[in-house]
Design a protein around this motif. Structure first.
Motif, PDB file in Angstrom:
ATOM      1  N   LYS A   3       0.847  -1.196   0.000  1.00  0.00           N
ATOM      2  CA  LYS A   3       0.000   0.000   0.000  1.00  0.00           C
ATOM      3  C   LYS A   3       0.880   1.243   0.000  1.00  0.00           C
ATOM      4  O   LYS A   3       2.001   1.229   0.506  1.00  0.00           O
ATOM      5  CB  LYS A   3      -0.890   0.013   1.243  1.00  0.00           C
ATOM      6  CG  LYS A   3      -1.953  -1.073   1.231  1.00  0.00           C
ATOM      7  CD  LYS A   3      -3.053  -0.738   2.233  1.00  0.00           C
ATOM      8  CE  LYS A   3      -4.304  -1.552   2.006  1.00  0.00           C
ATOM      9  NZ  LYS A   3      -4.295  -2.872   2.594  1.00  0.00           N
ATOM     10  N   CYS A   4       0.337   2.318  -0.551  1.00  0.00           N
ATOM     11  CA  CYS A   4       1.040   3.601  -0.571  1.00  0.00           C
ATOM     12  C   CYS A   4       1.332   4.039   0.862  1.00  0.00           C
ATOM     13  O   CYS A   4       0.439   4.033   1.707  1.00  0.00           O
ATOM     14  CB  CYS A   4       0.187   4.643  -1.286  1.00  0.00           C
ATOM     15  SG  CYS A   4       0.878   6.292  -1.192  1.00  0.00           S
ATOM     16  N   MET A   5       2.576   4.439   1.130  1.00  0.00           N
ATOM     17  CA  MET A   5       2.937   4.813   2.502  1.00  0.00           C
ATOM     18  C   MET A   5       2.343   6.171   2.875  1.00  0.00           C
ATOM     19  O   MET A   5       2.342   6.543   4.042  1.00  0.00           O
ATOM     20  CB  MET A   5       4.462   4.827   2.671  1.00  0.00           C
ATOM     21  CG  MET A   5       5.217   5.791   1.803  1.00  0.00           C
ATOM     22  SD  MET A   5       6.970   5.810   2.281  1.00  0.00           S
ATOM     23  CE  MET A   5       7.767   6.121   0.727  1.00  0.00           C
ATOM     24  N   GLN A   6       1.844   6.903   1.921  1.00  0.00           N
ATOM     25  CA  GLN A   6       1.281   8.221   2.225  1.00  0.00           C
ATOM     26  C   GLN A   6      -0.243   8.199   2.334  1.00  0.00           C
ATOM     27  O   GLN A   6      -0.805   8.674   3.301  1.00  0.00           O
ATOM     28  CB  GLN A   6       1.725   9.229   1.166  1.00  0.00           C
ATOM     29  CG  GLN A   6       1.444  10.671   1.565  1.00  0.00           C
ATOM     30  CD  GLN A   6       2.251  11.654   0.739  1.00  0.00           C
ATOM     31  OE1 GLN A   6       3.475  11.573   0.672  1.00  0.00           O
ATOM     32  NE2 GLN A   6       1.576  12.573   0.084  1.00  0.00           N
ATOM     33  N   CYS A   7      -0.923   7.623   1.312  1.00  0.00           N
ATOM     34  CA  CYS A   7      -2.387   7.683   1.319  1.00  0.00           C
ATOM     35  C   CYS A   7      -3.030   6.322   1.594  1.00  0.00           C
ATOM     36  O   CYS A   7      -4.232   6.236   1.797  1.00  0.00           O
ATOM     37  CB  CYS A   7      -2.908   8.272   0.006  1.00  0.00           C
ATOM     38  SG  CYS A   7      -2.707   7.191  -1.413  1.00  0.00           S
ATOM     39  N   GLY A   8      -2.233   5.247   1.587  1.00  0.00           N
ATOM     40  CA  GLY A   8      -2.762   3.938   1.944  1.00  0.00           C
ATOM     41  C   GLY A   8      -3.475   3.199   0.825  1.00  0.00           C
ATOM     42  O   GLY A   8      -4.031   2.125   1.035  1.00  0.00           O
ATOM     43  N   LEU A  31       5.294   4.897  -2.804  1.00  0.00           N
ATOM     44  CA  LEU A  31       4.249   5.899  -3.029  1.00  0.00           C
ATOM     45  C   LEU A  31       3.451   5.509  -4.268  1.00  0.00           C
ATOM     46  O   LEU A  31       4.022   5.015  -5.244  1.00  0.00           O
ATOM     47  CB  LEU A  31       4.877   7.279  -3.262  1.00  0.00           C
ATOM     48  CG  LEU A  31       5.540   7.960  -2.059  1.00  0.00           C
ATOM     49  CD1 LEU A  31       6.321   9.186  -2.524  1.00  0.00           C
ATOM     50  CD2 LEU A  31       4.518   8.347  -1.012  1.00  0.00           C
ATOM     51  N   CYS A  32       2.151   5.757  -4.240  1.00  0.00           N
ATOM     52  CA  CYS A  32       1.346   5.565  -5.442  1.00  0.00           C
ATOM     53  C   CYS A  32       1.677   6.683  -6.437  1.00  0.00           C
ATOM     54  O   CYS A  32       2.344   7.659  -6.088  1.00  0.00           O
ATOM     55  CB  CYS A  32      -0.143   5.548  -5.106  1.00  0.00           C
ATOM     56  SG  CYS A  32      -0.774   7.152  -4.610  1.00  0.00           S
ATOM     57  N   ILE A  33       1.182   6.534  -7.649  1.00  0.00           N
ATOM     58  CA  ILE A  33       1.541   7.499  -8.700  1.00  0.00           C
ATOM     59  C   ILE A  33       1.035   8.903  -8.362  1.00  0.00           C
ATOM     60  O   ILE A  33       1.686   9.899  -8.670  1.00  0.00           O
ATOM     61  CB  ILE A  33       1.027   6.994 -10.067  1.00  0.00           C
ATOM     62  CG1 ILE A  33       1.711   7.737 -11.209  1.00  0.00           C
ATOM     63  CG2 ILE A  33      -0.493   7.056 -10.163  1.00  0.00           C
ATOM     64  CD1 ILE A  33       1.512   7.109 -12.568  1.00  0.00           C
ATOM     65  N   THR A  34      -0.096   8.986  -7.680  1.00  0.00           N
ATOM     66  CA  THR A  34      -0.656  10.290  -7.311  1.00  0.00           C
ATOM     67  C   THR A  34       0.252  10.999  -6.297  1.00  0.00           C
ATOM     68  O   THR A  34       0.561  12.190  -6.453  1.00  0.00           O
ATOM     69  CB  THR A  34      -2.062  10.116  -6.704  1.00  0.00           C
ATOM     70  OG1 THR A  34      -2.861   9.358  -7.615  1.00  0.00           O
ATOM     71  CG2 THR A  34      -2.726  11.456  -6.454  1.00  0.00           C
ATOM     72  N   CYS A  35       0.679  10.264  -5.270  1.00  0.00           N
ATOM     73  CA  CYS A  35       1.551  10.858  -4.259  1.00  0.00           C
ATOM     74  C   CYS A  35       2.936  11.136  -4.830  1.00  0.00           C
ATOM     75  O   CYS A  35       3.584  12.111  -4.450  1.00  0.00           O
ATOM     76  CB  CYS A  35       1.638   9.942  -3.042  1.00  0.00           C
ATOM     77  SG  CYS A  35       0.060   9.739  -2.195  1.00  0.00           S
ATOM     78  N   LEU A  36       3.391  10.275  -5.750  1.00  0.00           N
ATOM     79  CA  LEU A  36       4.683  10.490  -6.391  1.00  0.00           C
ATOM     80  C   LEU A  36       4.646  11.778  -7.227  1.00  0.00           C
ATOM     81  O   LEU A  36       5.594  12.563  -7.229  1.00  0.00           O
ATOM     82  CB  LEU A  36       5.020   9.281  -7.278  1.00  0.00           C
ATOM     83  CG  LEU A  36       6.494   8.965  -7.485  1.00  0.00           C
ATOM     84  CD1 LEU A  36       7.233   8.746  -6.180  1.00  0.00           C
ATOM     85  CD2 LEU A  36       6.637   7.742  -8.382  1.00  0.00           C
TER      86      LEU A  36
HETATM   87 ZN   LIG Z   1      -0.630   7.596  -2.363  1.00  0.00          ZN
END
Ligand SMILES: [Zn+2]
Length: 67
Positions: A3-8, A31-36
């Motif tokens: 899972k993304c470490m920022q948004c889960g 990180l997911c692509i959005t958070c990246l």
């Molecule tokens: Zn994310």
């Protein structure tokens, strides 16, 4: 699944590959692509293009597209 470490959000293999390629190959959190995109202050679509470029280069971090 990681899972993304920022948004889960659940991550795709491409997102994990992109994080490894752009941030740290030995990373264990991603990180997911959005958070990246937020991290780099760039558009998500730019990162999607990067994934395609890496895939075309035959980078092993990105699964080949199903035909
Ligand atoms: Zn994310």
């Amino acid at each position: 699944m990681a899972k993304c470490m920022q948004c889960g959000r659940e991550l795709t293999g491409d997102e994990i590959g992109l994080h490894k390629k752009m941030i740290n190959r030995g990373a264990t959190e991603f990180l997911c692509i959005t958070c990246l995109a937020g991290f780099y202050h760039c558009e998500e679509s730019l990162l999607e293009k990067k994934i395609e470029q890496f895939r075309e280069q035959g980078c092993m971090l990105f699964a080949p597209k199903a035909p």
